[in-house]
Design an enzyme around this catalytic site. Structure first.
Site, PDB file in Angstrom:
ATOM      1  N   LYS A   9     -16.168  -0.164   3.035  1.00 57.64           N
ATOM      2  CA  LYS A   9     -14.980  -0.882   3.079  1.00 57.64           C
ATOM      3  C   LYS A   9     -14.081  -0.195   4.211  1.00 57.64           C
ATOM      4  CE  LYS A   9     -10.241  -1.788   1.047  1.00 57.64           C
ATOM      5  NZ  LYS A   9      -9.605  -1.852  -0.029  1.00 57.64           N
ATOM      6  N   THR A  24      -5.516   0.300   0.336  1.00 58.81           N
ATOM      7  CA  THR A  24      -6.038   0.445   1.606  1.00 58.81           C
ATOM      8  C   THR A  24      -6.397  -1.004   2.191  1.00 58.81           C
ATOM      9  OG1 THR A  24      -7.134   2.438   0.830  1.00 58.81           O
ATOM     10  CG2 THR A  24      -7.914   1.759   2.838  1.00 58.81           C
ATOM     11  N   LYS A  46      -5.197   6.765   7.389  1.00 62.04           N
ATOM     12  CA  LYS A  46      -6.408   6.597   6.498  1.00 62.04           C
ATOM     13  C   LYS A  46      -7.614   6.036   7.062  1.00 62.04           C
ATOM     14  CE  LYS A  46      -8.289   5.437   2.521  1.00 62.04           C
ATOM     15  NZ  LYS A  46      -8.588   6.316   1.158  1.00 62.04           N
TER      16      LYS A  46
HETATM   17  P1  NAD Z   1      -9.611  -1.666  -8.697  1.00 60.44           P
HETATM   18  O1  NAD Z   1     -10.676  -3.076  -8.303  1.00 60.44           O
HETATM   19  O2  NAD Z   1     -10.113  -1.165  -9.617  1.00 60.44           O
HETATM   20  O3  NAD Z   1      -8.097  -2.360  -9.157  1.00 60.44           O
HETATM   21  C1  NAD Z   1      -7.641  -3.446  -8.278  1.00 60.44           C
HETATM   22  C2  NAD Z   1      -6.721  -4.084  -9.373  1.00 60.44           C
HETATM   23  O4  NAD Z   1      -6.021  -5.118  -8.753  1.00 60.44           O
HETATM   24  C3  NAD Z   1      -7.667  -4.697 -10.301  1.00 60.44           C
HETATM   25  O5  NAD Z   1      -7.499  -4.434 -11.650  1.00 60.44           O
HETATM   26  C4  NAD Z   1      -7.414  -6.229 -10.044  1.00 60.44           C
HETATM   27  O6  NAD Z   1      -7.355  -6.922 -11.166  1.00 60.44           O
HETATM   28  C5  NAD Z   1      -5.884  -6.140  -9.732  1.00 60.44           C
HETATM   29  N1  NAD Z   1      -5.498  -7.253  -8.723  1.00 60.44           N
HETATM   30  C6  NAD Z   1      -6.076  -8.055  -7.695  1.00 60.44           C
HETATM   31  N2  NAD Z   1      -5.012  -9.138  -7.482  1.00 60.44           N
HETATM   32  C7  NAD Z   1      -4.088  -9.056  -8.338  1.00 60.44           C
HETATM   33  C8  NAD Z   1      -2.893  -9.821  -8.462  1.00 60.44           C
HETATM   34  N3  NAD Z   1      -2.627 -10.993  -7.491  1.00 60.44           N
HETATM   35  N4  NAD Z   1      -1.844  -9.590  -9.259  1.00 60.44           N
HETATM   36  C9  NAD Z   1      -2.081  -8.393 -10.106  1.00 60.44           C
HETATM   37  N5  NAD Z   1      -3.297  -7.568  -9.992  1.00 60.44           N
HETATM   38  C10 NAD Z   1      -4.019  -8.245  -9.104  1.00 60.44           C
HETATM   39  O7  NAD Z   1      -9.662  -0.996  -7.233  1.00 60.44           O
HETATM   40  P2  NAD Z   1      -9.121   0.460  -7.243  1.00 60.44           P
HETATM   41  O8  NAD Z   1     -10.371   1.477  -7.101  1.00 60.44           O
HETATM   42  O9  NAD Z   1      -8.120   0.666  -7.960  1.00 60.44           O
HETATM   43  O10 NAD Z   1      -8.602   0.467  -5.796  1.00 60.44           O
HETATM   44  C11 NAD Z   1      -7.422   0.226  -5.363  1.00 60.44           C
HETATM   45  C12 NAD Z   1      -6.952   0.328  -3.773  1.00 60.44           C
HETATM   46  O11 NAD Z   1      -6.808   1.839  -3.709  1.00 60.44           O
HETATM   47  C13 NAD Z   1      -8.096  -0.462  -2.874  1.00 60.44           C
HETATM   48  O12 NAD Z   1      -7.510  -0.804  -1.751  1.00 60.44           O
HETATM   49  C14 NAD Z   1      -8.954   0.889  -2.528  1.00 60.44           C
HETATM   50  O13 NAD Z   1      -9.678   0.620  -1.318  1.00 60.44           O
HETATM   51  C15 NAD Z   1      -7.923   1.770  -2.700  1.00 60.44           C
HETATM   52  N6  NAD Z   1      -8.576   3.506  -2.755  1.00 60.44           N
HETATM   53  C16 NAD Z   1      -9.520   3.570  -4.007  1.00 60.44           C
HETATM   54  C17 NAD Z   1      -9.893   4.562  -4.301  1.00 60.44           C
HETATM   55  C18 NAD Z   1     -11.066   4.844  -5.315  1.00 60.44           C
HETATM   56  O14 NAD Z   1     -11.653   5.818  -5.451  1.00 60.44           O
HETATM   57  N7  NAD Z   1     -11.362   3.793  -6.148  1.00 60.44           N
HETATM   58  C19 NAD Z   1      -9.444   5.813  -3.582  1.00 60.44           C
HETATM   59  C20 NAD Z   1      -8.664   5.718  -2.328  1.00 60.44           C
HETATM   60  C21 NAD Z   1      -8.225   4.478  -2.209  1.00 60.44           C
END
Ligand code: NAD
Length: 306
Positions: free
Chosen positions: A246, A96, A171
């Site tokens: 966010k 997102t 979204k």
């Molecule tokens: P998270 O922080 O658990 O996972 C993100 C991952 O990206 C981390 O493990 C981090 O180490 C990795 N990362 C960052 N930079 C990187 C790079 N250069 N190379 C490789 N890995 C890298 O976050 P999440 O909850 O999984 O959310 C991910 C996305 O999904 C976000 O944009 C969030 O807004 C969206 N989202 C989350 C939810 C939720 O309920 N968690 C729901 C809908 C959307």
């Protein structure tokens, strides 16, 4: 057709999504900066790559699930992901991110000789684990058609919303509805309390009347009426308040960029930013009812009747 999929970002969402693609028979090359995420992915059948670039070099499709737009753009451009991939690779960003960043990511991918789709999700970690996410996609018809078989493994519904950035636009508009409606439902409960109305009575009326909405009937912010709602479980997320903050921040960015003021959208962004920085940091977004109740009580005249 079995694709070779590079999956970058194996966090709370990306980890189970990559695992579901592997379980469906796709060859998935996963990468994350966090070693524990790599181990968990390996246990779930994902091939751990040495780097994001080495994964992308072998892939037909590169999926990213990263925290924010700056991570996506830095990885695509500065860190060389686009340059490492084979010409014509499909880049699907499920993170997102800002609509403007999504459009910039599309442009960069196309300029590097690739194809791109923004495909953010709704449904949270439970939806990622169960393969029941909803995808909102932005990009060309051909790109959407190529990604559709993968999206159908990861989710129960996908909507092609339009051109580049349209998925992110859908979204943030949806989540602006959700944030505002949670505040509206919470304020109604606070007003009902001050009028001596029980939570159950207000719920029984509004849930079958014109006040009905998801924030009330599924994620009810007060304990009692909806047993499965986070309010009955110590406000454990659910959908965490910082994620709502966010998403409303992204909506606010888009409002400012477009020179428009929806009033309630910007106010909701302010309220959730303050809540997420304070007591809401570890709570479900429905916990904002406490902050709204406190604010309402602080505003009451000293000789109020409560
Ligand atoms: P998270 O922080 O658990 O996972 C993100 C991952 O990206 C981390 O493990 C981090 O180490 C990795 N990362 C960052 N930079 C990187 C790079 N250069 N190379 C490789 N890995 C890298 O976050 P999440 O909850 O999984 O959310 C991910 C996305 O999904 C976000 O944009 C969030 O807004 C969206 N989202 C989350 C939810 C939720 O309920 N968690 C729901 C809908 C959307």
């Amino acid at each position: 057709m079995t694709n070779v999929v590079a999956f970058i970002g194996l966090g709370r969402m990306g980890g189970p999504m990559a695992a579901n693609l592997a379980a469906a028979g796709h060859r998935v090359l996963g990468y994350d900066l966090v070693p524990a995420s790599l181990s968990a992915a390996a246990e779930a059948g994902v091939e751990v790559a040495e780097s994001a670039l080495s994964a992308a070099a072998e892939a037909d499709v590169v999926i990213t699930m990263l925290p924010a737009g700056r991570h996506v753009l830095a990885l695509y451009q500065d860190e060389g992901l686009l340059a490492a991939a084979k010409p014509g690779t499909l880049f699907v960003d499920c993170s997102t991110i800002d609509v403007a960043d999504a459009r910039a990511a599309h442009e960069a991918a196309v300029a590097a000789g690739h194809r791109a789709l923004d495909a953010p999700v709704s449904g949270g970690v439970m939806g990622a684990e169960a393969g029941t996410l909803t995808f909102m996609a932005g990009g060309g018809e051909a790109e959407y058609a190529q990604a559709a078989p993968l999206l159908s493994v990861l989710g129960k519904k996908a909507v092609h919303c339009g051109g580049p950035g349209a998925g992110q636009a859908a979204k943030i508009c949806n989540n602006m509805i959700l944030g505002i409606s949670m505040i509206a439902v919470s304020e109604a409960f606070v007003l009902g309390e001050s009028l001596g109305l029980s939570h159950q009575a207000l719920y029984d009326v509004a849930s079958t009347a014109s006040g009905q909405c998801w924030a009330l009937t599924t994620n009810c912010p007060v304990p009692g009426p909806v047993p499965a709602s986070p309010a009955n479980h110590g406000y454990e997320p659910g959908f965490a308040a910082p994620l709502m903050a966010k998403d409303l921040g992204l909506a606010a960015n888009a409002l400012h960029a477009g020179g428009i003021d929806t009033g309630l959208g910007l106010r909701a962004a302010e309220l959730y930013a303050a809540f997420a920085e304070g007591r809401g940091a570890g709570q479900d977004f429905s916990g904002i009812v406490h902050a709204l109740r406190d604010a309402a009580q602080a505003a009451e005249p000293q000789n109020g009747t409560r």
